[in-house]
Design a protein around this motif. Structure first.
Motif, PDB file in Angstrom:
ATOM      1  N   GLU A 173       0.826  -1.215   0.000  1.00  0.00           N
ATOM      2  CA  GLU A 173       0.000   0.000   0.000  1.00  0.00           C
ATOM      3  C   GLU A 173       0.856   1.260   0.000  1.00  0.00           C
ATOM      4  OE1 GLU A 173      -4.158  -1.491   2.075  1.00  0.00           O
ATOM      5  OE2 GLU A 173      -2.929   0.020   3.091  1.00  0.00           O
ATOM      6  N   GLN A 174       1.874   1.251   0.865  1.00  0.00           N
ATOM      7  CA  GLN A 174       2.746   2.433   0.982  1.00  0.00           C
ATOM      8  C   GLN A 174       3.326   2.773  -0.386  1.00  0.00           C
ATOM      9  OE1 GLN A 174       2.659   2.912   4.417  1.00  0.00           O
ATOM     10  NE2 GLN A 174       3.153   5.058   3.975  1.00  0.00           N
ATOM     11  N   GLU A 175       3.897   1.737  -1.006  1.00  0.00           N
ATOM     12  CA  GLU A 175       4.640   1.930  -2.256  1.00  0.00           C
ATOM     13  C   GLU A 175       3.712   2.362  -3.403  1.00  0.00           C
ATOM     14  OE1 GLU A 175       7.182  -1.496  -2.708  1.00  0.00           O
ATOM     15  OE2 GLU A 175       7.324  -1.043  -4.861  1.00  0.00           O
ATOM     16  N   GLU A 176       2.535   1.752  -3.506  1.00  0.00           N
ATOM     17  CA  GLU A 176       1.643   2.012  -4.644  1.00  0.00           C
ATOM     18  C   GLU A 176       0.563   3.044  -4.313  1.00  0.00           C
ATOM     19  OE1 GLU A 176       1.923   0.959  -7.650  1.00  0.00           O
ATOM     20  OE2 GLU A 176       2.997  -0.941  -7.692  1.00  0.00           O
ATOM     21  N   GLY A 177       0.454   3.414  -3.044  1.00  0.00           N
ATOM     22  CA  GLY A 177      -0.560   4.408  -2.670  1.00  0.00           C
ATOM     23  C   GLY A 177      -1.983   3.898  -2.798  1.00  0.00           C
ATOM     24  N   VAL A 178      -2.136   2.563  -2.715  1.00  0.00           N
ATOM     25  CA  VAL A 178      -3.472   1.977  -2.840  1.00  0.00           C
ATOM     26  C   VAL A 178      -3.904   1.451  -1.479  1.00  0.00           C
ATOM     27  CG1 VAL A 178      -4.790   0.048  -3.825  1.00  0.00           C
ATOM     28  CG2 VAL A 178      -3.147   1.307  -5.252  1.00  0.00           C
ATOM     29  N   ARG A 179      -5.113   1.857  -1.032  1.00  0.00           N
ATOM     30  CA  ARG A 179      -5.595   1.405   0.285  1.00  0.00           C
ATOM     31  C   ARG A 179      -6.819   0.520   0.084  1.00  0.00           C
ATOM     32  NH1 ARG A 179      -8.298   3.185   4.631  1.00  0.00           N
ATOM     33  NH2 ARG A 179      -9.246   4.958   3.537  1.00  0.00           N
ATOM     34  N   PHE A 180      -6.730  -0.724   0.598  1.00  0.00           N
ATOM     35  CA  PHE A 180      -7.878  -1.636   0.516  1.00  0.00           C
ATOM     36  C   PHE A 180      -8.827  -1.317   1.663  1.00  0.00           C
ATOM     37  CE2 PHE A 180      -7.303  -4.927  -2.736  1.00  0.00           C
ATOM     38  CZ  PHE A 180      -6.123  -4.450  -3.263  1.00  0.00           C
ATOM     39  N   GLN A 181     -10.051  -0.933   1.341  1.00  0.00           N
ATOM     40  CA  GLN A 181     -11.007  -0.536   2.381  1.00  0.00           C
ATOM     41  C   GLN A 181     -11.870  -1.701   2.815  1.00  0.00           C
ATOM     42  OE1 GLN A 181     -12.906   2.913   0.578  1.00  0.00           O
ATOM     43  NE2 GLN A 181     -11.445   4.230   1.648  1.00  0.00           N
ATOM     44  N   HIS A 182     -12.358  -2.498   1.867  1.00  0.00           N
ATOM     45  CA  HIS A 182     -13.241  -3.604   2.252  1.00  0.00           C
ATOM     46  C   HIS A 182     -13.281  -4.643   1.127  1.00  0.00           C
ATOM     47  CE1 HIS A 182     -16.192  -4.392   5.534  1.00  0.00           C
ATOM     48  NE2 HIS A 182     -16.490  -5.386   4.709  1.00  0.00           N
ATOM     49  N   VAL A 183     -13.493  -5.873   1.520  1.00  0.00           N
ATOM     50  CA  VAL A 183     -13.632  -6.965   0.556  1.00  0.00           C
ATOM     51  C   VAL A 183     -14.888  -7.757   0.908  1.00  0.00           C
ATOM     52  CG1 VAL A 183     -12.615  -9.116  -0.308  1.00  0.00           C
ATOM     53  CG2 VAL A 183     -11.133  -7.150   0.187  1.00  0.00           C
ATOM     54  N   TRP A 184     -15.689  -8.072  -0.111  1.00  0.00           N
ATOM     55  CA  TRP A 184     -16.863  -8.926   0.051  1.00  0.00           C
ATOM     56  C   TRP A 184     -16.703 -10.090  -0.917  1.00  0.00           C
ATOM     57  CZ3 TRP A 184     -17.086  -3.654  -0.636  1.00  0.00           C
ATOM     58  CH2 TRP A 184     -17.618  -2.895   0.441  1.00  0.00           C
ATOM     59  N   ALA A 185     -17.154 -11.261  -0.504  1.00  0.00           N
ATOM     60  CA  ALA A 185     -16.976 -12.406  -1.402  1.00  0.00           C
ATOM     61  C   ALA A 185     -18.117 -13.403  -1.284  1.00  0.00           C
ATOM     62  CB  ALA A 185     -15.650 -13.094  -1.102  1.00  0.00           C
ATOM     63  N   ASP A 186     -18.406 -14.063  -2.409  1.00  0.00           N
ATOM     64  CA  ASP A 186     -19.388 -15.152  -2.476  1.00  0.00           C
ATOM     65  C   ASP A 186     -18.674 -16.389  -2.985  1.00  0.00           C
ATOM     66  OD1 ASP A 186     -21.534 -16.813  -2.783  1.00  0.00           O
ATOM     67  OD2 ASP A 186     -22.269 -15.847  -4.628  1.00  0.00           O
ATOM     68  N   PRO A 187     -18.204 -17.280  -2.060  1.00  0.00           N
ATOM     69  CA  PRO A 187     -17.458 -18.470  -2.477  1.00  0.00           C
ATOM     70  C   PRO A 187     -18.235 -19.335  -3.487  1.00  0.00           C
ATOM     71  CG  PRO A 187     -17.350 -18.211  -0.099  1.00  0.00           C
ATOM     72  CD  PRO A 187     -18.366 -17.223  -0.599  1.00  0.00           C
ATOM     73  N   GLU A 188     -19.574 -19.310  -3.403  1.00  0.00           N
ATOM     74  CA  GLU A 188     -20.376 -20.183  -4.278  1.00  0.00           C
ATOM     75  C   GLU A 188     -20.312 -19.716  -5.740  1.00  0.00           C
ATOM     76  OE1 GLU A 188     -23.906 -21.523  -2.166  1.00  0.00           O
ATOM     77  OE2 GLU A 188     -24.838 -21.723  -4.163  1.00  0.00           O
ATOM     78  N   SER A 189     -20.525 -18.408  -5.958  1.00  0.00           N
ATOM     79  CA  SER A 189     -20.465 -17.939  -7.359  1.00  0.00           C
ATOM     80  C   SER A 189     -19.031 -17.567  -7.743  1.00  0.00           C
ATOM     81  CB  SER A 189     -21.372 -16.723  -7.538  1.00  0.00           C
ATOM     82  OG  SER A 189     -20.832 -15.611  -6.806  1.00  0.00           O
ATOM     83  N   GLY A 190     -18.143 -17.524  -6.731  1.00  0.00           N
ATOM     84  CA  GLY A 190     -16.746 -17.171  -7.009  1.00  0.00           C
ATOM     85  C   GLY A 190     -16.542 -15.689  -7.273  1.00  0.00           C
ATOM     86  N   THR A 191     -17.489 -14.879  -6.790  1.00  0.00           N
ATOM     87  CA  THR A 191     -17.409 -13.433  -7.050  1.00  0.00           C
ATOM     88  C   THR A 191     -16.821 -12.717  -5.840  1.00  0.00           C
ATOM     89  OG1 THR A 191     -19.489 -13.685  -8.282  1.00  0.00           O
ATOM     90  CG2 THR A 191     -18.749 -11.436  -7.826  1.00  0.00           C
ATOM     91  N   VAL A 192     -15.838 -11.843  -6.099  1.00  0.00           N
ATOM     92  CA  VAL A 192     -15.201 -11.070  -5.022  1.00  0.00           C
ATOM     93  C   VAL A 192     -15.247  -9.596  -5.417  1.00  0.00           C
ATOM     94  CG1 VAL A 192     -13.079 -10.656  -3.691  1.00  0.00           C
ATOM     95  CG2 VAL A 192     -13.635 -12.977  -4.470  1.00  0.00           C
ATOM     96  N   TYR A 193     -15.657  -8.749  -4.484  1.00  0.00           N
ATOM     97  CA  TYR A 193     -15.683  -7.301  -4.704  1.00  0.00           C
ATOM     98  C   TYR A 193     -14.672  -6.656  -3.760  1.00  0.00           C
ATOM     99  CZ  TYR A 193     -20.238  -8.321  -6.806  1.00  0.00           C
ATOM    100  OH  TYR A 193     -21.240  -8.833  -7.578  1.00  0.00           O
ATOM    101  N   CYS A 194     -13.803  -5.795  -4.302  1.00  0.00           N
ATOM    102  CA  CYS A 194     -12.842  -5.079  -3.459  1.00  0.00           C
ATOM    103  C   CYS A 194     -13.079  -3.579  -3.619  1.00  0.00           C
ATOM    104  CB  CYS A 194     -11.404  -5.343  -3.880  1.00  0.00           C
ATOM    105  SG  CYS A 194     -10.905  -7.057  -3.850  1.00  0.00           S
TER     106      CYS A 194
END
Lengths: 83, 83
Positions: B30-51
């Protein structure tokens, strides 16, 4: 209750005001349908809208969107994992 | 900074532990790229992940995913509207 992420495509040019009005109309149905809108994110340029909700079922989330006259979601996924 | 929602498809059976490890590896960049992950949601069944992230560009968000050895996002959308 289950947490859902629903996705709308084709909402090109959507405005903050339109989203606020849609959320207001949806809030009026929350009691009846047991669906709580937690957060909405949107990209007017690509027309993509993400809604994070909590509710008893995907059908209930779909119904609140339809009954409130809002945009119909193109996808609704339960998101049991949340970090 | 811009807020982004990125979407991963095909992460069937993803576990909370895998997501936690991916987020840990991403946090180190994060420091190096200036990207901050705020939250992750996921549905293992459909294999869908939202970041939900904040960062200088979609490319930077993509790079952090790749460099951390995490899942490559299939879509990255700026989400300037957030309610």
């Amino acid at each position: 209750m289950t947490r859902f992420m629903d996705v709308h495509h084709g909402a090109h040019g959507v405005t903050e005001d339109q989203l606020r009005q849609a959320m207001k109309a949806e809030a009026e149905l929350e009691q009846e349908e047991g669906v709580r809108f937690q957060h909405v994110w949107a990209d007017p340029e690509s027309g993509t809208v993400y809604c994070l909700t909590e509710g008893p079922s995907a059908d209930a989330v779909q119904r609140v969107h339809e009954r409130s006259g809002g945009f119909r979601p193109d996808e609704i996924h339960p998101v049991p994992l949340s970090l």
